[in-house]
Design an enzyme around this catalytic site. Structure first.
Site, PDB file in Angstrom:
ATOM      1  N   GLY A  11      -0.885  -9.252  -2.026  1.00 31.02           N
ATOM      2  CA  GLY A  11      -2.057 -10.080  -1.773  1.00 31.02           C
ATOM      3  C   GLY A  11      -2.935  -9.539  -0.656  1.00 31.02           C
ATOM      4  N   LYS A  15       7.672  -1.444  -2.035  1.00 35.96           N
ATOM      5  CA  LYS A  15       6.604  -0.457  -2.193  1.00 35.96           C
ATOM      6  C   LYS A  15       7.043   0.979  -1.924  1.00 35.96           C
ATOM      7  CE  LYS A  15       2.658  -3.293  -1.973  1.00 35.96           C
ATOM      8  NZ  LYS A  15       1.265  -3.252  -1.617  1.00 35.96           N
ATOM      9  N   ARG A  47       3.696  -7.281 -14.236  1.00 35.40           N
ATOM     10  CA  ARG A  47       3.338  -8.589 -14.816  1.00 35.40           C
ATOM     11  C   ARG A  47       1.944  -8.490 -15.419  1.00 35.40           C
ATOM     12  NH1 ARG A  47      -0.588  -9.677 -11.144  1.00 35.40           N
ATOM     13  NH2 ARG A  47      -0.166  -9.015  -9.025  1.00 35.40           N
ATOM     14  N   LYS A  65      -9.325  -8.728  -5.047  1.00 40.72           N
ATOM     15  CA  LYS A  65     -10.341  -8.455  -6.065  1.00 40.72           C
ATOM     16  C   LYS A  65     -11.173  -9.692  -6.365  1.00 40.72           C
ATOM     17  CE  LYS A  65      -6.730  -5.615  -7.950  1.00 40.72           C
ATOM     18  NZ  LYS A  65      -5.535  -5.681  -8.813  1.00 40.72           N
ATOM     19  N   ARG A 108     -14.410 -13.673 -10.745  1.00 36.61           N
ATOM     20  CA  ARG A 108     -13.425 -14.706 -10.397  1.00 36.61           C
ATOM     21  C   ARG A 108     -14.162 -15.874  -9.750  1.00 36.61           C
ATOM     22  NH1 ARG A 108      -7.774 -12.099  -8.289  1.00 36.61           N
ATOM     23  NH2 ARG A 108      -7.874 -10.170  -9.500  1.00 36.61           N
ATOM     24  N   ASN A 113       2.222  -3.305 -10.555  1.00 41.69           N
ATOM     25  CA  ASN A 113       2.492  -4.726 -10.754  1.00 41.69           C
ATOM     26  C   ASN A 113       3.192  -4.906 -12.095  1.00 41.69           C
ATOM     27  OD1 ASN A 113       1.338  -5.678  -8.337  1.00 41.69           O
ATOM     28  ND2 ASN A 113      -0.682  -5.353  -9.208  1.00 41.69           N
ATOM     29  N   VAL A 139      -4.445 -10.967 -13.232  1.00 40.15           N
ATOM     30  CA  VAL A 139      -5.560 -11.918 -13.342  1.00 40.15           C
ATOM     31  C   VAL A 139      -6.672 -11.316 -14.229  1.00 40.15           C
ATOM     32  CG1 VAL A 139      -7.363 -13.124 -12.033  1.00 40.15           C
ATOM     33  CG2 VAL A 139      -5.084 -12.838 -11.034  1.00 40.15           C
ATOM     34  N   GLU A 171      -1.612   0.797 -10.206  1.00 36.90           N
ATOM     35  CA  GLU A 171      -2.830   0.750  -9.396  1.00 36.90           C
ATOM     36  C   GLU A 171      -3.023   2.057  -8.621  1.00 36.90           C
ATOM     37  OE1 GLU A 171      -3.415  -3.986  -8.627  1.00 36.90           O
ATOM     38  OE2 GLU A 171      -2.739  -2.798  -6.922  1.00 36.90           O
ATOM     39  N   HIS A 208      -9.329  -7.185   0.848  1.00 36.95           N
ATOM     40  CA  HIS A 208      -8.410  -6.475  -0.050  1.00 36.95           C
ATOM     41  C   HIS A 208      -8.043  -7.286  -1.277  1.00 36.95           C
ATOM     42  CE1 HIS A 208      -8.073  -3.393   2.918  1.00 36.95           C
ATOM     43  NE2 HIS A 208      -7.467  -4.180   3.796  1.00 36.95           N
TER      44      HIS A 208
HETATM   45  P1  ADP Z   1      -1.363  -5.515  -2.096  1.00 36.24           P
HETATM   46  O1  ADP Z   1      -0.075  -5.440  -2.844  1.00 36.24           O
HETATM   47  O2  ADP Z   1      -1.257  -6.295  -0.820  1.00 36.24           O
HETATM   48  O3  ADP Z   1      -2.507  -5.939  -2.964  1.00 36.24           O
HETATM   49  P2  ADP Z   1      -2.158  -2.703  -2.354  1.00 36.24           P
HETATM   50  O4  ADP Z   1      -1.286  -1.563  -1.964  1.00 36.24           O
HETATM   51  O5  ADP Z   1      -2.319  -2.964  -3.809  1.00 36.24           O
HETATM   52  O6  ADP Z   1      -1.661  -4.029  -1.582  1.00 36.24           O
HETATM   53  O7  ADP Z   1      -3.608  -2.496  -1.717  1.00 36.24           O
HETATM   54  C1  ADP Z   1      -4.603  -3.488  -1.823  1.00 36.24           C
HETATM   55  C2  ADP Z   1      -5.945  -2.919  -1.426  1.00 36.24           C
HETATM   56  O8  ADP Z   1      -5.890  -2.382  -0.080  1.00 36.24           O
HETATM   57  C3  ADP Z   1      -6.423  -1.749  -2.272  1.00 36.24           C
HETATM   58  O9  ADP Z   1      -7.081  -2.176  -3.448  1.00 36.24           O
HETATM   59  C4  ADP Z   1      -7.376  -1.078  -1.297  1.00 36.24           C
HETATM   60  O10 ADP Z   1      -8.580  -1.815  -1.202  1.00 36.24           O
HETATM   61  C5  ADP Z   1      -6.665  -1.207   0.041  1.00 36.24           C
HETATM   62  N1  ADP Z   1      -5.791  -0.035   0.303  1.00 36.24           N
HETATM   63  C6  ADP Z   1      -4.471   0.081   0.005  1.00 36.24           C
HETATM   64  N2  ADP Z   1      -3.997   1.305   0.362  1.00 36.24           N
HETATM   65  C7  ADP Z   1      -5.032   1.991   0.903  1.00 36.24           C
HETATM   66  C8  ADP Z   1      -5.200   3.319   1.461  1.00 36.24           C
HETATM   67  N3  ADP Z   1      -4.201   4.181   1.535  1.00 36.24           N
HETATM   68  N4  ADP Z   1      -6.443   3.660   1.910  1.00 36.24           N
HETATM   69  C9  ADP Z   1      -7.471   2.788   1.849  1.00 36.24           C
HETATM   70  N5  ADP Z   1      -7.384   1.525   1.354  1.00 36.24           N
HETATM   71  C10 ADP Z   1      -6.185   1.122   0.875  1.00 36.24           C
END
Ligand code: ADP
Length: 446
Positions: free
Chosen positions: A164, A116, A291, A237, A337, A289, A294, A275, A235
């Site tokens: 996840g 990341k 790929r 969807k 879902r 991502n 979903v 994202e 966290h």
């Molecule tokens: P993962 O790869 O575990 O899914 P992400 O970075 O995509 O992690 O974040 C997943 C979710 O976590 C986001 O959709 C959001 O709801 C929350 N999130 C991530 N980063 C932040 C942030 N900086 N501030 C607030 N919420 C966050």
């Protein structure tokens, strides 16, 4: 040309990929664990190979078994679906070494986006706006305190190898920081075998909006608009829609173009999702991502483009079938879902489905391998199906969704269907007025 595809996945996505292959006249190989011998994707594939016992690490994550299955069946390409090996760069490398096509991006691109910190740095270099945060890994307590003061509270500690929705901790004030930092590190070490963490500004009321991109690997890239995935539990969807109720056409095309341009510079190949969190009119990159997602069917519903067909075309070296100008966004789509879970606590509910009736009618799509008598094994993700509804407008789509949810019958196990029945009648949801915390608050006050 690809003539036989091995689908290295299970459940609804294995079926989804299989359908695309059939339409393109490509032979299919299903792989399955001993727990999935009765699965629909196994029944419908041209050939199937049992690759091991139920635990994923011994079957769906077992690279050697999957490569051996390709060799036995003569499959010349692998579609990884999502999850499992879909973002495993080593897997892509091994297939390459065996002369088998990986239907996805290059191993290098998977590596860049899988870490990341590197992903965020790369996004920034490509002109994509990112969430304010640490320059890289946060190494120790002192570094954590200094970085958090620079960013300003609240802050979020995130695992570099995260996924996840796991390995994230919020610190509201300096008093919470060191505990959050150290817990995040040990959770990351346990979950991902890597305790590296970084820090971001914690956005308090953002929406989760993601852009679907597609590249041909030769410098051509397009975007297919956005999906709003703000309705989440832990966290993760649960309801996704396109278009986002929060964006207008200009905003959509502007952020879409930024993403497509970035993918052109990267010479990205295949499907990808960039994202963002979106707050006060600003987009902040969180991850990419590499790929199929979903929630890809909502994009298919409003564009009419089959994303798996495009993936296979690109992997075959035939380029994309559409240009940016040829993409027309039409109407509105929502995906729910359907998880085998308690609709309030989200505790998994595996078991046997006694009755199953999928709804139909105009604008309705059900992607599911479930059927009456199907026994949901306890070993895997609880997603058992997806309901996708399309309408000319969001209002029409919601009306249709309400009708369709009443028609859907899944008996014998608990599912998330009752939650969606509540949500579809909720005024905030009807108005599109929700952020990433809305569902948590709603469930807490229920
Ligand atoms: P993962 O790869 O575990 O899914 P992400 O970075 O995509 O992690 O974040 C997943 C979710 O976590 C986001 O959709 C959001 O709801 C929350 N999130 C991530 N980063 C932040 C942030 N900086 N501030 C607030 N919420 C966050």
């Amino acid at each position: 040309m690809i003539s036989k595809i091995l689908i290295a996945n299970r459940g609804e996505i294995a079926l989804r990929v299989l359908r695309a292959c059939k339409e393109l006249g490509i032979a299919t190989v299903a792989v399955h664990s001993t727990a999935d011998s009765d699965a629909m994707h196994v029944r419908l594939a041209d050939e199937s190979v049992c690759i091991g016992p139920p635990p994923s690490r011994d079957s769906y994550l077992n690279i050697h078994q999957i490569v051996a299955a390709c060799e036995i069946t003569g499959a010349d390409a692998v579609h990884p679906g999502y999850g499992f090996l879909s973002e495993n760069a080593k897997f892509a490398d091994i297939l390459d070494a065996h002369g088998i096509t990986f239907i996805g991006p290059t191993a290098d691109h998977i590596r860049i986006m899988g870490d990341k910190i590197t992903a965020k740095q790369t996004a920034q270099d490509l002109g994509i706006p990112v969430v304010p945060g640490s320059a890289g890994e946060v190494l120790n307590d002192e570094d954590a305190l200094k970085t958090a003061r620079q960013i300003g509270y609240p802050v979020l500690i995130k695992a570099t190898a995260g996924g996840g929705g796991r390995g994230m901790k919020v610190a509201k004030t300096e008093a919470d920081l060191l505990e959050a930092f150290n817990t995040a590190r040990s959770e990351a070490a346990n979950a991902f075998g890597n305790d590296s963490v970084y820090m971001e500004k914690y956005l308090e009321k953002p929406r989760h909006i993601e852009i679907q991109v597609f590249g041909d690997g030769a410098g051509n890239a397009i975007h297919l608009g956005e999906r709003d995935c703000s309705l989440q539990r832990r966290h993760q969807k649960i309801w996704e829609e396109a278009n986002s109720p929060a964006l207008n056409v200009e905003q959509r095309m502007k952020i879409g173009q930024i993403c497509a341009d970035a993918m052109k510079k990267l010479k990205y190949r295949g499907a990808g999702t960039i994202e963002f969190l979106y707050e006060n009119g600003e987009f902040y990159f969180i991850e990419m991502n590499t790929r199929l997602q979903v929630e890809h069917p909502v994009t298919e519903a409003i564009t009419g483009i089959d994303l798996v067909h495009e993936q296979i075309r690109v992997a075959s070296g035939n380029g994309l079938s559409v240009t940016q100008d040829g993409i027309v966004f039409s109407g509105h789509a929502i995906e729910c879902r359907i998880n085998a879970e308690d609709p309030r606590t989200f505790v998994p509910s595996p078991g046997t489905i006694t009755h199953f009736h999928a709804p139909g009618g105009l604008g309705v799509r059900v992607d599911s391998g479930a059927y009456a008598g199907y026994k949901i094994p306890p070993y895997y993700d609880s997603l058992i199906g997806k309901l996708i509804v399309h309408g000319r407008t969001r209002v029409e789509c919601m009306m249709r969704l309400r009708r369709v949810l009443d028609e859907f019958v899944i008996d014998g196990i608990k599912t998330t269907l009752p939650l969606f029945q509540d949500l579809v009648s909720n005024p905030d949801i009807a108005n599109g007025d929700y952020d990433i915390h809305w569902l948590e608050h709603y469930l807490a006050n229920d």
